[in-house]
Design a protein around this motif. Structure first.
Motif, PDB file in Angstrom:
ATOM      1  N   GLY A   1    -103.712   2.974 -56.583  1.00 19.08           N
ATOM      2  CA  GLY A   1    -103.674   2.868 -55.118  1.00 19.08           C
ATOM      3  C   GLY A   1    -105.017   2.525 -54.500  1.00 19.08           C
ATOM      4  O   GLY A   1    -105.275   2.857 -53.348  1.00 19.08           O
TER       5      GLY A   1
ATOM      6  N   GLY B   1    -102.573   8.775 -49.876  1.00 17.39           N
ATOM      7  CA  GLY B   1    -103.798   7.977 -49.909  1.00 17.39           C
ATOM      8  C   GLY B   1    -104.966   8.748 -49.298  1.00 17.39           C
ATOM      9  O   GLY B   1    -104.791   9.458 -48.311  1.00 17.39           O
TER      10      GLY B   1
ATOM     11  N   CYS C   1    -107.803   0.750 -52.538  1.00 20.37           N
ATOM     12  CA  CYS C   1    -107.923  -0.213 -51.443  1.00 20.37           C
ATOM     13  C   CYS C   1    -109.116   0.193 -50.598  1.00 20.37           C
ATOM     14  O   CYS C   1    -109.707   1.251 -50.832  1.00 20.37           O
ATOM     15  CB  CYS C   1    -106.650  -0.267 -50.607  1.00 20.37           C
TER      16      CYS C   1
HETATM   17  P1  AMP Z   1     -97.112   2.764 -47.651  1.00 19.71           P
HETATM   18  O1  AMP Z   1     -97.310   2.611 -46.167  1.00 19.71           O
HETATM   19  O2  AMP Z   1     -96.097   3.804 -47.985  1.00 19.71           O
HETATM   20  O3  AMP Z   1     -96.896   1.475 -48.370  1.00 19.71           O
HETATM   21  O4  AMP Z   1     -98.493   3.360 -48.219  1.00 19.71           O
HETATM   22  C1  AMP Z   1     -99.698   2.957 -47.698  1.00 19.71           C
HETATM   23  C2  AMP Z   1    -100.801   3.558 -48.503  1.00 19.71           C
HETATM   24  O5  AMP Z   1    -100.933   2.844 -49.719  1.00 19.71           O
HETATM   25  C3  AMP Z   1    -102.112   3.399 -47.796  1.00 19.71           C
HETATM   26  O6  AMP Z   1    -102.369   4.430 -46.878  1.00 19.71           O
HETATM   27  C4  AMP Z   1    -103.109   3.354 -48.942  1.00 19.71           C
HETATM   28  O7  AMP Z   1    -103.486   4.655 -49.321  1.00 19.71           O
HETATM   29  C5  AMP Z   1    -102.305   2.730 -50.084  1.00 19.71           C
HETATM   30  N1  AMP Z   1    -102.643   1.310 -50.328  1.00 19.71           N
HETATM   31  C6  AMP Z   1    -103.129   0.805 -51.476  1.00 19.71           C
HETATM   32  N2  AMP Z   1    -103.349  -0.504 -51.374  1.00 19.71           N
HETATM   33  C7  AMP Z   1    -102.998  -0.878 -50.134  1.00 19.71           C
HETATM   34  C8  AMP Z   1    -103.007  -2.114 -49.428  1.00 19.71           C
HETATM   35  N3  AMP Z   1    -103.447  -3.236 -49.968  1.00 19.71           N
HETATM   36  N4  AMP Z   1    -102.540  -2.122 -48.181  1.00 19.71           N
HETATM   37  C9  AMP Z   1    -102.081  -1.008 -47.612  1.00 19.71           C
HETATM   38  N5  AMP Z   1    -102.058   0.174 -48.223  1.00 19.71           N
HETATM   39  C10 AMP Z   1    -102.527   0.276 -49.472  1.00 19.71           C
END
Ligand code: AMP
Length: 288
Positions: free
Chosen positions: A91, A71, A93
């Motif tokens: 992805g 991200g 957000c």
């Molecule tokens: P993970 O902790 O492996 O689920 O990945 C988190 C990453 O997903 C974050 O650092 C963001 O880049 C991406 N992401 C996309 N949408 C969201 C959301 N709604 N909440 C948290 N992370 C998100």
């Protein structure tokens, strides 16, 4: 043969999108139940290193992977020495500041000095508040910032928001955006020198898939007399292609690249013009 090792999130929010985009350029990536750390995904040319999205900037900086998908928020927060190559189209957000619904605070300007902000993005949060001339106390936590105001350990939070429903469920209200994030492709700086050709090949392939993803290829037979009217709403890549149809002088075949969101409106206009044989098909790759 030069092998490019790609860091890919093995679980979490970015894993399925990462696997999908790599599959769309022909790599055999499956996010599986097997516990392999490394997998050969493309004729001995590409290897995948499965890891947490959060660890991928570090692994890429250290050269454990030549490139990686993670991200933008994590890359900006960790500020590792990596090259950012490409924004990927998944992805999405936003890192946002939120306050309890009951708070009177409408913007960062109204936040009192000394307020406690709970976050797992301490650097971005501190920098944002200080850019607004605010001195706040950062409470660094590893997750679930949204519960901290209700248990009395923080007055406000910063957290990643996609739809806003998690904030609402926890009676929080977003006030400002610190950063817009998406999945990104990053690269190890040394690999960019030693494996430049191979990494560029991968980047161009991904770019062409992204460019094609929101486009459609339209084909239709159009009355030749209406051809003049077409160019205004059928841009194509460099104007629509017009071809003769064997044995017909009254109709011509028109091909054009159009935006996905324009498909319905264009079909209506074409039918009004008397077009027939309208076909809309997906585009796999687009290189301009
Ligand atoms: P993970 O902790 O492996 O689920 O990945 C988190 C990453 O997903 C974050 O650092 C963001 O880049 C991406 N992401 C996309 N949408 C969201 C959301 N709604 N909440 C948290 N992370 C998100």
């Amino acid at each position: 043969m030069v092998i490019v090792r790609i860091g890919v999130p093995s679980k979490g929010r970015l894993s399925s999108g990462s696997a999908e985009i790599l599959r769309s350029i022909g790599l055999n990536v499956t996010i599986g139940n097997d516990r392999r750390l490394l997998a050969d995904v493309g004729k001995g040319k590409y290897q995948v290193l499965f890891a947490n999205a959060k660890d991928i900037p570090e692994f890429v900086e250290a050269g454990a992977a030549d490139v990686g998908i993670t991200g933008r928020d994590l890359v900006e927060e960790q500020r590792k020495a990596v090259d950012k190559l490409l924004d990927l189209n998944f992805g999405s957000c936003r890192l946002m500041i939120a306050v309890p619904e009951t708070s009177n605070v409408q913007s960062v300007d109204e936040v009192r000095d000394g307020a406690v902000v709970a976050t797992s993005f301490p650097r971005l949060t501190r920098e944002y508040f200080s850019s607004k001339g605010k001195k706040v106390d950062i409470l660094e936590i590893s997750g679930a910032a949204e519960v901290t105001p209700s248990i009395g350990v923080a007055e406000l939070i910063t957290d990643l928001v996609e739809t806003g429903s998690t904030l609402r469920v926890n009676h929080l209200r977003p006030i400002e955006t610190i950063l817009e994030s998406r999945a990104v492709l990053i690269a190890n700086r040394q690999s960019m020198e030693t494996k430049r050709t191979e990494i560029e090949e991968l980047t161009f392939a991904l770019e062409s898939v992204i460019a094609a993803s929101r486009k459609r290829y339209l084909m239709a037979n159009v009355p030749a007399s209406r051809l003049e009217d077409l160019s205004s709403f059928l841009p194509g890549v460099s104007g629509p292609t017009v071809m003769n149809i064997m044995g017909r002088s009254d109709m011509v075949a028109v091909h054009a690249v159009i935006a996905e969101e324009d498909v319905n409106a264009i079909i209506v206009i074409l039918k009004e013009m008397g077009a027939t044989g309208i076909l809309v098909v997906p585009i796999e790759r687009m290189v301009s």
